[in-house]
Design a protein around this motif. Structure first.
Motif, mmCIF file in Angstrom:
data_model
loop_
_atom_site.group_PDB
_atom_site.id
_atom_site.type_symbol
_atom_site.label_atom_id
_atom_site.label_comp_id
_atom_site.label_asym_id
_atom_site.label_seq_id
_atom_site.Cartn_x
_atom_site.Cartn_y
_atom_site.Cartn_z
ATOM 1 N N ILE A 1 0.933 -1.330 -0.100
ATOM 2 C CA ILE A 1 0.157 -0.026 -0.034
ATOM 3 C C ILE A 1 0.784 1.273 0.079
ATOM 4 C CG2 ILE A 1 -1.619 1.194 1.484
ATOM 5 C CD1 ILE A 1 -2.679 -1.231 2.180
ATOM 6 N N VAL A 2 1.746 1.413 0.793
ATOM 7 C CA VAL A 2 2.886 2.517 0.974
ATOM 8 C C VAL A 2 3.410 2.676 -0.313
ATOM 9 C CG1 VAL A 2 4.916 3.210 2.117
ATOM 10 C CG2 VAL A 2 3.159 2.106 3.481
ATOM 11 N N TYR B 1 1.068 4.026 -3.149
ATOM 12 C CA TYR B 1 0.737 5.371 -3.182
ATOM 13 C C TYR B 1 1.991 6.278 -3.153
ATOM 14 C CZ TYR B 1 -4.116 4.795 -1.893
ATOM 15 O OH TYR B 1 -5.675 4.412 -1.901
ATOM 16 N N GLU B 2 3.065 5.850 -2.739
ATOM 17 C CA GLU B 2 4.240 6.625 -2.861
ATOM 18 C C GLU B 2 4.563 6.932 -4.230
ATOM 19 O OE1 GLU B 2 6.483 8.406 -0.790
ATOM 20 O OE2 GLU B 2 5.096 8.024 1.005
ATOM 21 N N LEU C 1 7.367 1.877 6.260
ATOM 22 C CA LEU C 1 7.277 3.197 5.341
ATOM 23 C C LEU C 1 8.529 3.431 4.478
ATOM 24 C CD1 LEU C 1 5.591 5.666 8.001
ATOM 25 C CD2 LEU C 1 4.637 4.779 5.963
ATOM 26 N N LYS D 1 8.527 3.674 0.592
ATOM 27 C CA LYS D 1 9.153 4.808 0.010
ATOM 28 C C LYS D 1 10.399 4.414 -0.954
ATOM 29 C CE LYS D 1 7.697 8.318 3.236
ATOM 30 N NZ LYS D 1 7.135 9.227 2.431
ATOM 31 N N ARG E 1 2.462 11.768 -10.382
ATOM 32 C CA ARG E 1 1.855 12.996 -10.255
ATOM 33 C C ARG E 1 2.659 14.400 -10.347
ATOM 34 N NH1 ARG E 1 -3.390 12.184 -7.704
ATOM 35 N NH2 ARG E 1 -4.277 10.484 -8.881
ATOM 36 N N LEU F 1 2.529 6.716 -6.773
ATOM 37 C CA LEU F 1 1.538 7.454 -7.292
ATOM 38 C C LEU F 1 1.838 9.117 -7.096
ATOM 39 C CD1 LEU F 1 -1.305 7.801 -8.647
ATOM 40 C CD2 LEU F 1 -2.371 7.789 -6.071
ATOM 41 N N LYS F 2 2.524 9.355 -6.134
ATOM 42 C CA LYS F 2 2.751 10.755 -5.866
ATOM 43 C C LYS F 2 3.906 11.008 -7.021
ATOM 44 C CE LYS F 2 3.705 10.457 -1.330
ATOM 45 N NZ LYS F 2 4.585 10.985 -0.238
#
Lengths: 267, 241
Positions: free
Chosen positions: A9-10, A13-14, A101, A105, A20, A16-17
Motif C-alpha cells: 500500500i505504501v 501510493y508513494e 514506510l 518509499k 503525479r 502515485l505521488k
C-alpha cells in the motif's frame, strides 16, 4: 493485516505521488534533450558517427547522470519531507512500522528511477539500431549496472534524507557528495595511482566503460587515434569491484536510513 | 490499566528544557477531557507522545492498556488523531488520501469507499473529494484532518487544537461533529478555547510547565473557582484584575 500488505500500500501510493509530480516529466524531457544533443552534435562537430557501435553506445550512456539526478530528486524529500512539511503528523500516527514506510518509499523511488533508466536505454537502443543496425550485447550489462548504481545512489540519498532537516538540504548534500566530493576524490586517487574502486563516481563510470574501457572510448572519439601521452594512467574501473562497492553503498545507506528514521522524533 | 488513556509519570526533555515533569493522568472510557494550558505548557508534547511521534524521557503512556512506546502499531490502531496543523500530500485528492490511510488501517473495498464518502460528507467536503489537496485552504485541510480522524471509527480521539483555521461556521460544525462522536468515544482534546472545551468536554486537565495543576470535572472547577476561566488563570498564575 500483514506488514507486507502495508508495504504494498505504501509503495503504491508513494509511486502515485511520483507519477503525479512534474519533476518526473521534466527529467524525462531533459533525458530526451540530452540524448538528442549527443546524436546531433557528435556527427556535426566530429567526422560523423564513430565507426565502432560500442563507442557510440558509451557516448550515449547518460546512465550515471540520469540515475543520479532521478534518485536524488525523487528520494531527497522521501524522509526529510515528512518532517519538514509535517505530513508525518498524518502518516506516522498510523499502525504501520517506520521500517515499512521507509522500504515502501524506497521501492516507489526505485520504480520511478527505473522508468527513467528504461526510457534512456530505449532511446539508446533505438538510436544504435537506426545508425548501426545493431545493439551491442554490452548494453544489457550497462543497463544492469545503471540499475545497481541507481539503487546505491538512492540509498545514499535516503541516508542524507533521514538525517536532514529539510528536503532541499538532503538533495543538495547528496548532489555535492556524489557529483563533487566523490568525483574530486576519485580523480585525485586515480591521478596518484591509488585504488579508487570504492568511490561511487568511479562505480558509475562502469555503466559506460563496460562497452570496452577508457582506451576504446578515447581511440574511438578523439581525432587521430588518441590523446597520446597523458600525465597519468587512466585505469578502467574493475566491474566486479565496482559491483561490490555499489552493493555496499546500497545496503549500508539503506540500513542506516531505516535505523535513523525509526529513532527520529517529530516534535 | 485498561482505561483508554493512561499517562504515568511522563517526563520529556528537549535537550535541557523540561517540557513534561512527571505528568500522570487517566482518561476513563467515554470521557471527554480537555487539556488546557498556556503556550509551552506541554499540551502538544503530551499528545505527540500518545501518538508515537515523540519518545518520553521517562514514564509511560498507554492506549487501551497497550504501551505506545513498546507496541506502537497496536496502540495507534485504537486512535484517530489531529496533531498540530496537519499537512497532506498535495498531489493526492481527499479520496485518495483517505483511501491510503484507510487501507493502512485494514479497511477494504466497498466498506472503505462508502466510509470515505460518509466522512467527506460529514466534514462538508463533498464537492472537493476528487480535487488535489494542493488547491485546499487551511480550513479545508483542517476539515480533511477531522475526516481522517474519524475514518476508521476509532474508540479514542486525540485532538490538538482541531478547530484551528476553521471559519466560524466550521467551528460550530466541528463542535457538533465532535460532540456527536464524543457520546460513543473517548476524547482527549487540547485547546486554548475555553468555550469550546466547556461545550465539548466534561472534564478538564490544566497543565503548566509540564506539570498537572488540576484534573477535575468542569462543574467542580466552576464551583471552586467560580468559572473555568478563573480556574485556568489562577492555576496558571496569570495576573487577575
Amino acid at each position: 493485516m500483514t506488514e507486507l500488505e502495508k508495504l504494498r500500500i505504501v509503495a503504491g501510493y508513494e509511486f502515485l505521488k511520483h507519477i503525479r509530480r512534474r519533476r518526473l516529466y521534466v527529467i524525462l524531457g531533459l533525458t530526451l534533450a540530452a540524448e538528442l544533443a549527443v546524436l546531433i552534435l557528435v556527427p556535426v562537430l566530429g567526422e560523423g558517427y564513430p565507426d565502432n557501435v560500442k563507442v557510440m553506445a558509451a557516448l550515449l550512456s547518460m546512465g550515471p547522470s540520469l540515475a543520479t539526478i532521478g534518485a536524488i530528486f525523487f528520494a531527497g524529500d522521501a524522509i526529510a519531507g515528512e518532517f519538514e512539511s509535517k505530513t508525518g503528523y498524518i502518516l506516522f500516527p498510523n499502525p504501520v512500522r517506520r521500517i515499512t514506510l521507509v522500504i515502501g518509499k524506497y521501492l516507489a523511488c526505485y520504480a520511478a528511477v527505473i522508468l527513467l533508466v528504461i526510457f534512456g536505454y530505449v532511446i539508446v537502443s533505438i538510436s544504435l539500431l537506426v545508425i548501426y543496425g545493431n545493439i551491442p550485447i554490452e548494453t544489457l550489462s550497462s543497463f544492469g549496472l545503471c540499475l545497481l548504481y541507481a539503487g546505491s545512489v538512492l540509498s545514499v540519498t535516503f541516508f542524507f534524507s533521514s538525517i536532514s532537516k529539510g528536503a532541499m538540504g538532503a538533495t543538495v548534500i547528496t548532489l555535492v557528495f556524489i557529483m563533487v566530493i566523490s568525483g574530486i576524490v576519485d580523480s585525485v586517487l586515480m591521478m596518484t595511482g591509488q585504488p579508487h574502486w570504492f568511490m561511487l563516481s568511479s562505480n558509475g563510470d562502469t555503466i559506460a566503460t563496460v562497452y570496452g574501457g577508457y582506451e576504446l572510448f578515447l581511440e574511438g572519439v578523439v581525432p587521430h587515434g588518441g590523446m597520446g601521452m597523458t600525465p597519468f594512467e587512466i585505469e578502467t574501473p574493475d566491474i566486479g569491484l565496482s559491483v561490490l562497492s555499489m552493493v555496499i553503498y546500497l545496503v549500508v545507506g539503506f540500513l542506516l536510513s531505516i535505523w535513523i528514521t525509526k529513532r527520529r522524533q517529530l516534535a | 490499566m485498561r482505561e483508554p488513556i493512561v499517562i504515568e509519570n511522563l517526563t520529556k526533555y528537549y535537550n535541557k528544557f523540561l517540557a513534561l515533569n512527571n505528568l500522570s493522568l487517566t482518561v476513563a472510557k467515554n470521557e471527554n477531557v480537555g487539556l488546557l494550558g498556556p503556550n509551552g505548557a506541554g499540551k502538544s508534547t503530551t499528545l505527540k507522545i500518545l501518538c508515537g511521534l515523540l519518545r518520553a524521557s521517562s514514564g509511560a503512556a498507554y492506549i487501551d492498556g497497550v504501551s505506545v512506546a513498546e507496541k506502537p502499531e497496536q496502540a495507534l490502531s485504537r486512535i484517530g488523531a489531529i496533531v498540530e496543523t496537519p499537512e497532506f500530500y498535495p498531489f493526492l485528492t481527499p479520496e485518495e488520501t483517505l483511501g491510503y490511510l484507510g487501507r493502512l488501517r485494514g479497511m477494504r473495498g466497498g466498506e472503505l469507499k462508502s466510509r470515505i464518502k460518509e466522512v467527506i460528507k460529514l466534514v462538508r467536503l463533498e464537492d472537493w473529494g476528487a480535487v488535489k489537496i494542493e488547491k485546499f485552504s487551511r480550513g479545508m485541510k483542517q476539515r480533511l484532518a477531522l475526516a481522517q480522524t474519524l475514518l476508521h471509527d476509532p474508540p479514542v480521539l486525540i485532538l490538538d487544537e482541531p478547530a484551528l483555521g476553521l471559519d466560524p461556521r466550521g467551528v460550530v460544525e466541528f463542535r457538533e461533529i465532535i460532540e456527536g462522536a464524543g457520546r460513543e468515544k473517548t476524547i482527549f482534546f487540547a485547546s486554548h478555547q475555553l468555550v469550546e472545551v466547556t461545550q465539548i468536554c466534561n472534564q478538564v486537565a490544566i497543565i503548566d510547565h509540564g506539570r498537572l495543576l488540576a484534573y477535575d470535572s468542569i462543574a467542580a472547577l466552576e464551583k471552586k473557582y467560580q468559572s473555568l476561566e478563573r480556574a485556568y488563570l489562577e492555576l496558571t498564575e496569570a495576573p487577575l484584575d
